[in-house]
Scaffold this motif. Structure first.
Motif, PDB file in Angstrom:
ATOM      1  N   LEU A   4      -0.918  -0.520  -9.568  1.00 14.86           N
ATOM      2  CA  LEU A   4      -2.066  -1.352  -9.205  1.00 14.86           C
ATOM      3  C   LEU A   4      -1.725  -2.833  -9.244  1.00 14.86           C
TER       4      LEU A   4
ATOM      5  N   GLY B 171      -4.962  -4.071  -0.760  1.00 23.38           N
ATOM      6  CA  GLY B 171      -6.333  -3.589  -0.711  1.00 23.38           C
ATOM      7  C   GLY B 171      -7.041  -3.542  -2.052  1.00 23.38           C
ATOM      8  N   MET B 172      -6.405  -4.017  -3.136  1.00 19.62           N
ATOM      9  CA  MET B 172      -7.036  -3.966  -4.453  1.00 19.62           C
ATOM     10  C   MET B 172      -8.041  -5.094  -4.587  1.00 19.62           C
ATOM     11  N   ASP B 173      -9.279  -4.751  -4.883  1.00 18.67           N
ATOM     12  CA  ASP B 173     -10.341  -5.723  -5.067  1.00 18.67           C
ATOM     13  C   ASP B 173     -10.277  -6.273  -6.490  1.00 18.67           C
TER      14      ASP B 173
ATOM     15  N   ALA C 158       0.827  -1.198   0.000  1.00 20.73           N
ATOM     16  CA  ALA C 158       0.000   0.000   0.000  1.00 20.73           C
ATOM     17  C   ALA C 158       0.869   1.258   0.000  1.00 20.73           C
TER      18      ALA C 158
ATOM     19  N   LEU D 132      -8.634   4.303  -9.250  1.00 20.63           N
ATOM     20  CA  LEU D 132      -8.558   2.934  -8.732  1.00 20.63           C
ATOM     21  C   LEU D 132      -7.527   2.814  -7.617  1.00 20.63           C
TER      22      LEU D 132
ATOM     23  N   ARG E 205     -13.229  -5.376  -8.782  1.00 20.30           N
ATOM     24  CA  ARG E 205     -13.204  -3.974  -9.181  1.00 20.30           C
ATOM     25  C   ARG E 205     -12.191  -3.760 -10.296  1.00 20.30           C
ATOM     26  N   LEU E 206     -11.032  -4.402 -10.176  1.00 18.17           N
ATOM     27  CA  LEU E 206     -10.007  -4.277 -11.201  1.00 18.17           C
ATOM     28  C   LEU E 206     -10.478  -4.887 -12.524  1.00 18.17           C
TER      29      LEU E 206
ATOM     30  N   ALA F 175      -4.096  -7.851  -3.853  1.00 17.73           N
ATOM     31  CA  ALA F 175      -5.014  -8.024  -2.732  1.00 17.73           C
ATOM     32  C   ALA F 175      -4.367  -7.655  -1.405  1.00 17.73           C
TER      33      ALA F 175
ATOM     34  N   GLU G 158      -8.851   4.732  -4.436  1.00 17.33           N
ATOM     35  CA  GLU G 158      -9.974   3.999  -3.843  1.00 17.33           C
ATOM     36  C   GLU G 158      -9.471   2.770  -3.093  1.00 17.33           C
ATOM     37  N   ALA G 159      -8.567   2.021  -3.697  1.00 25.00           N
ATOM     38  CA  ALA G 159      -8.044   0.814  -3.054  1.00 25.00           C
ATOM     39  C   ALA G 159      -7.306   1.143  -1.758  1.00 25.00           C
TER      40      ALA G 159
END
Length: 355
Positions: free
Chosen positions: A258, A266-268, A153, A305, A271-272, A263, A308-309
């Motif tokens: 990204l 925090g990347m969904d 992150a 993106l 959503r990606l 994950a 948000e993540a």
């Protein structure tokens, strides 16, 4: 009106935007060499030159964040009633003005402190003090969430701050240079830049990208939804740029950030996948419907993106942009003071003639 297109208003050693070839150079380094490889503190040292030399800059910036945190006490109901961008501007206006290194360092540190504080206070939570031992991006996330961020992150936010640190003579940077040319001081220059950044045509675009993704809902809806928007004459957010005639290199830098985030940061994944489907269909439709225009993915698409993540609310996106771009604003203001003169362009009168 021309918008001063193709007018050379300054000579600079700070950054070059090559729109024809999709290339961004900052202080002699390509964006690809900086994003994902250098810290924002490193890039601030490159941009700052003799004003903010890279030696011990990380520790000095950490202490400056602590000094900036004292201003958080000024957040009251009046400031909380403002947008985050306007609240940031109000807090930045509490800082002393001048053309010295101490002022510049405090200005560089402050947005990373004020934006998380405003987000938390608006949510009814207490602001969190900085940790000067952390890197700048990691500390910004820690002040936002109240927890130590993962390495992934922190690296993603750092890549974002580096990516947006400078970008030629954009509207906010030009505003900073104009004010700096009057010798008003670096705080005044940064406040002018923030005023320009607040406008939706400059710093306010990433949030609507997420609104678009929400409206599409799932990958299978992308083509129909985007086609309907284009049929109504609507702009697809996150595509096209005033300067770049090919793909915005900052979009690729943030897409790579990204991918590294994943994950763990925090990347969904869903959503990606939705975003990738929207990008793919948008580029296909824009090429078919507007073949005479270069409408490629721009920095706002992947900015939305990434932020948000990382847990930033949409209304904070412009403030996070400012936390990265403040390095460029200060560098341009300093360059203008050191090498430039009062900026005073001419206008051509086209009104009615006097009798």
């Amino acid at each position: 009106m021309s918008g001063l297109d193709d007018v050379i208003a300054a000579e600079t050693t700070l950054s070059e935007v090559d729109g024809l070839n999709g290339r961004l150079v900052i202080c002699g380094y390509t964006l690809e060499e900086l994003a994902g490889h250098k810290s924002w503190e490193d890039v601030l040292g490159l941009l700052g030159g003799d004003l903010l030399p890279a030696v011990t800059l990380k520790s000095k910036l950490g202490m400056a964040r602590l000094r900036a945190f004292a201003v958080v006490a000024w957040i009251d109901d009046g400031i909380l009633a403002l947008s985050i961008t306007e609240g940031l501007r109000a807090l930045m206006a509490r800082l002393p003005d001048g053309e010295d290194a101490a002022t510049a360092l405090l200005l560089a540190a402050a947005p990373a402190v004020f934006v998380p504080a405003l987000v938390r206070r608006k949510a009814g939570k207490a602001a969190i003090a900085p940790n000067p031992e952390f890197g700048h991006a990691a500390d910004m996330l820690a002040m936002l969430t109240g927890t130590v961020p993962s390495d992934e992150a922190a690296a993603a936010l750092n890549a974002y701050l580096v990516t947006v640190s400078d970008h030629g003579l954009n509207a906010s940077t030009f505003a900073a240079r104009v004010v700096a040319s009057t010798r008003a001081g670096y705080t005044s220059a940064v406040l002018a830049a923030l005023g320009a950044l607040k406008g939706p045509l400059h710093g306010g675009a990433p949030g609507p990208v997420l609104d678009m993704l929400d409206a599409v809902g799932r990958p299978g809806n992308a083509e129909a939804w985007l086609s309907a928007e284009l049929a109504r004459g609507e702009r697809l957010m996150g595509f096209g740029h005033r300067i770049y005639r090919v793909r915005d290199p900052r979009a690729d830098a943030l897409k790579a950030a990204l991918a590294r985030l994943g994950a763990a940061g925090g990347m969904d994944a869903e959503r990606l996948a939705l975003a990738e489907a929207v990008e793919r269909e948008a580029l296909k439709l824009l090429k078919a419907k507007k073949p005479d225009r270069a409408l490629e993915t721009n920095v706002e698409f992947f900015t939305a993106l990434v932020l948000e993540a990382l847990g930033f609310p949409r209304e904070a996106f412009t403030g996070v942009f400012a936390a990265g771009r403040v390095g460029g604003w200060l560098a341009h203001a300093h360059e203008q003071v050191e090498k430039g003169r009062l900026i005073r362009p001419q206008s051509r009168y086209v009104g009615s003639k006097a009798a």
